[in-house]
Design an enzyme around this catalytic site. Structure first.
Site, PDB file in Angstrom:
ATOM      1  N   LYS A  34      17.734  57.152 -20.990  1.00 52.33           N
ATOM      2  CA  LYS A  34      16.522  57.929 -21.295  1.00 52.33           C
ATOM      3  C   LYS A  34      16.452  59.166 -20.388  1.00 52.33           C
ATOM      4  O   LYS A  34      17.199  59.263 -19.397  1.00 52.33           O
ATOM      5  CB  LYS A  34      15.288  57.053 -21.100  1.00 52.33           C
ATOM      6  CG  LYS A  34      15.104  56.545 -19.665  1.00 52.33           C
ATOM      7  CD  LYS A  34      14.054  55.458 -19.578  1.00 52.33           C
ATOM      8  CE  LYS A  34      13.936  54.907 -18.172  1.00 52.33           C
ATOM      9  NZ  LYS A  34      13.016  53.755 -18.096  1.00 52.33           N
ATOM     10  N   TYR A 257       6.929  83.570   0.443  1.00 52.94           N
ATOM     11  CA  TYR A 257       5.516  83.596   0.070  1.00 52.94           C
ATOM     12  C   TYR A 257       4.650  82.911   1.120  1.00 52.94           C
ATOM     13  O   TYR A 257       4.994  81.820   1.601  1.00 52.94           O
ATOM     14  CB  TYR A 257       5.305  82.858  -1.256  1.00 52.94           C
ATOM     15  CG  TYR A 257       5.825  83.600  -2.469  1.00 52.94           C
ATOM     16  CD1 TYR A 257       5.303  84.832  -2.840  1.00 52.94           C
ATOM     17  CD2 TYR A 257       6.825  83.028  -3.258  1.00 52.94           C
ATOM     18  CE1 TYR A 257       5.782  85.489  -3.966  1.00 52.94           C
ATOM     19  CE2 TYR A 257       7.305  83.675  -4.390  1.00 52.94           C
ATOM     20  CZ  TYR A 257       6.774  84.909  -4.742  1.00 52.94           C
ATOM     21  OH  TYR A 257       7.236  85.555  -5.855  1.00 52.94           O
TER      22      TYR A 257
HETATM   23  C1  PLP Z   1      13.727  52.806 -17.275  1.00 56.48           C
HETATM   24  C2  PLP Z   1      13.863  51.377 -17.605  1.00 56.48           C
HETATM   25  C3  PLP Z   1      14.953  50.626 -17.135  1.00 56.48           C
HETATM   26  C4  PLP Z   1      15.937  51.176 -16.098  1.00 56.48           C
HETATM   27  O1  PLP Z   1      15.275  51.198 -14.868  1.00 56.48           O
HETATM   28  P1  PLP Z   1      16.059  51.544 -13.505  1.00 56.48           P
HETATM   29  O2  PLP Z   1      15.126  51.153 -12.434  1.00 56.48           O
HETATM   30  O3  PLP Z   1      16.307  53.015 -13.538  1.00 56.48           O
HETATM   31  O4  PLP Z   1      17.318  50.772 -13.525  1.00 56.48           O
HETATM   32  C5  PLP Z   1      15.104  49.340 -17.588  1.00 56.48           C
HETATM   33  N1  PLP Z   1      14.202  48.786 -18.442  1.00 56.48           N
HETATM   34  C6  PLP Z   1      13.119  49.463 -18.884  1.00 56.48           C
HETATM   35  C7  PLP Z   1      12.158  48.789 -19.803  1.00 56.48           C
HETATM   36  C8  PLP Z   1      12.901  50.771 -18.485  1.00 56.48           C
HETATM   37  O5  PLP Z   1      11.835  51.426 -18.913  1.00 56.48           O
END
Ligand code: PLP
Length: 362
Positions: A34, A257
């Protein structure tokens, strides 16, 4: 290259996959890609892993669509299922396995008449209290989901820990217990499919949570889910740019800045083509380090949209064109997380499209 670059070492990702295979043998591996594969480039990471993992996990159907357009046939789980305004037929068109966390989703599935049944993941809330059916609702919802003609049996069951990074707390053990209690409460055993609980934290710290499928996200990219590095992982990302100017700077003069920093001695300042427009955080504490020619130097003054200034020191030999590493090779993102108080998850996913991704294999 005079721009901010996200350099991704594909071999590091493959190494990390091997590591998961070793610590969770016989378990399916669902690679979480993702958020543009945590800024590592969803298409390239999917291309790299499509025949090496058992599935991909994404947050949105649109992310699954990207993979299907590339003709990737690996199973895809949408970790938040489908949304109220999604077209449910996209689930079928893109052949995704939605996570089912709410009654309203079951209502929709119940009315759906399909030729091929949909593989689903029933989401059980064991303590995160974000998405999923809680223990009181879960059994009824599970049976209701199982009765939907459009839903393939058996039904997979998915859960997510709230505190897997708290290594000395017993919260995770309690959450595993709730998960097991739910599974045993289902009398019709033939309805129970695969189980999956562990994300990176669970995979590394809680082996009893591995079950049928593990879901590594951040650790896939070699970054620790905890507040300390995991040395068995290889970090895949180096976030870097280059010096575009080296300037003489007098004692007592400020830079940037708001003039928030003033030099205590004569020095040389380096100006780097990097800024919050590339996703480097604007609000960082004084002396956050970068790496130039294997030497740590501090960021000074305010981070601006396109430029960051570093104090190179009076005797420096650095020149315009020299590489500047913000994290990655030689400077772990975990260290920047600790220094800035911004989690490594956020540091790597907040990079913008202006930071170009390139790939290496070594
Ligand atoms: C994002 C996510 C993961 C992966 O999580 P990490 O901590 O990055 O390994 C796994 N399961 C779900 C449901 C998630 O939303």
């Amino acid at each position: 290259m005079s721009i901010a670059v996200v350099e991704v070492n594909r071999q590091a990702i493959l190494h990390n996959i091997e590591y998961f295979r070793k610590i969770a043998p016989g378990t399916e591996l669902i690679a979480i890609i993702k958020a543009n594969a945590y800024s590592h480039g969803i298409q390239s990471v999917a291309q790299l892993l499509h025949d090496k993992v058992d599935g991909f996990g994404v947050a949105r159907i649109a992310e699954a669509q990207i993979l299907r357009k590339m003709k990737i046939t690996t199973p895809i789980i949408t970790l938040e299922g489908f949304f109220p305004h999604d077209n449910v037929w996209d689930i079928i068109d893109f052949n995704v396995q939605p996570t089912i966390h709410s009654e309203w989703q079951i209502d929709i599935l119940n009315k759906l008449a399909v030729q091929n049944q949909i593989t689903v993941w029933f989401k059980l809330d064991i303590g995160m209290h974000r998405l999923g059916f809680n223990l009181e609702q879960a059994k009824k919802a599970f049976y209701r989901l199982a009765s939907c003609p459009a839903v393939r049996k058996p039904i997979n069951i998915l859960s997510h820990f709230s505190s897997a990074d708290e290594l000395t707390s017993d919260k995770t053990l309690q959450q595993i217990k709730l998960f097991d209690e739910f599974i045993t409460s289902i009398e019709n055993r033939s309805l129970i499919g695969k189980s999956s609980i562990a994300a990176s934290g669970g995979i590394i710290a809680w082996p009893m949570s591995h079950r049928d499928a593990i879901r590594p996200g951040i650790a896939l990219y070699g970054v620790s889910p905890f507040d300390k590095p995991i040395y068995e992982l290889k970090p895949a990302m180096t976030f870097k740019s280059e010096l575009i100017a080296v300037r003489e700077h007098k004692k007592g003069e400020s830079v940037g800045y708001g003039q928030i920093w003033t030099s205590k001695q004569d020095t040389k300042l380096g100006v780097v083509a990097m800024g919050y427009g590339d996703g480097y955080p604007r609000n960082i504490p004084a002396n956050t380090p970068v790496l130039i020619n294997e030497r740590r130097v501090p960021i000074v003054g305010r981070v601006s949209m396109d430029m960051i200034v570093v104090d190179l020191g009076a005797d420096c030999l650095a020149m315009p064109g020299d590489e500047v590493i913000f994290w990655g090779k030689g400077l772990m993102v975990e260290e920047i997380a600790k220094h800035t108080g911004i989690s490594a998850y956020e540091l790597i996913t907040r990079l913008t499209a202006r930071a170009k991704i390139c790939y290496i294999d070594k």
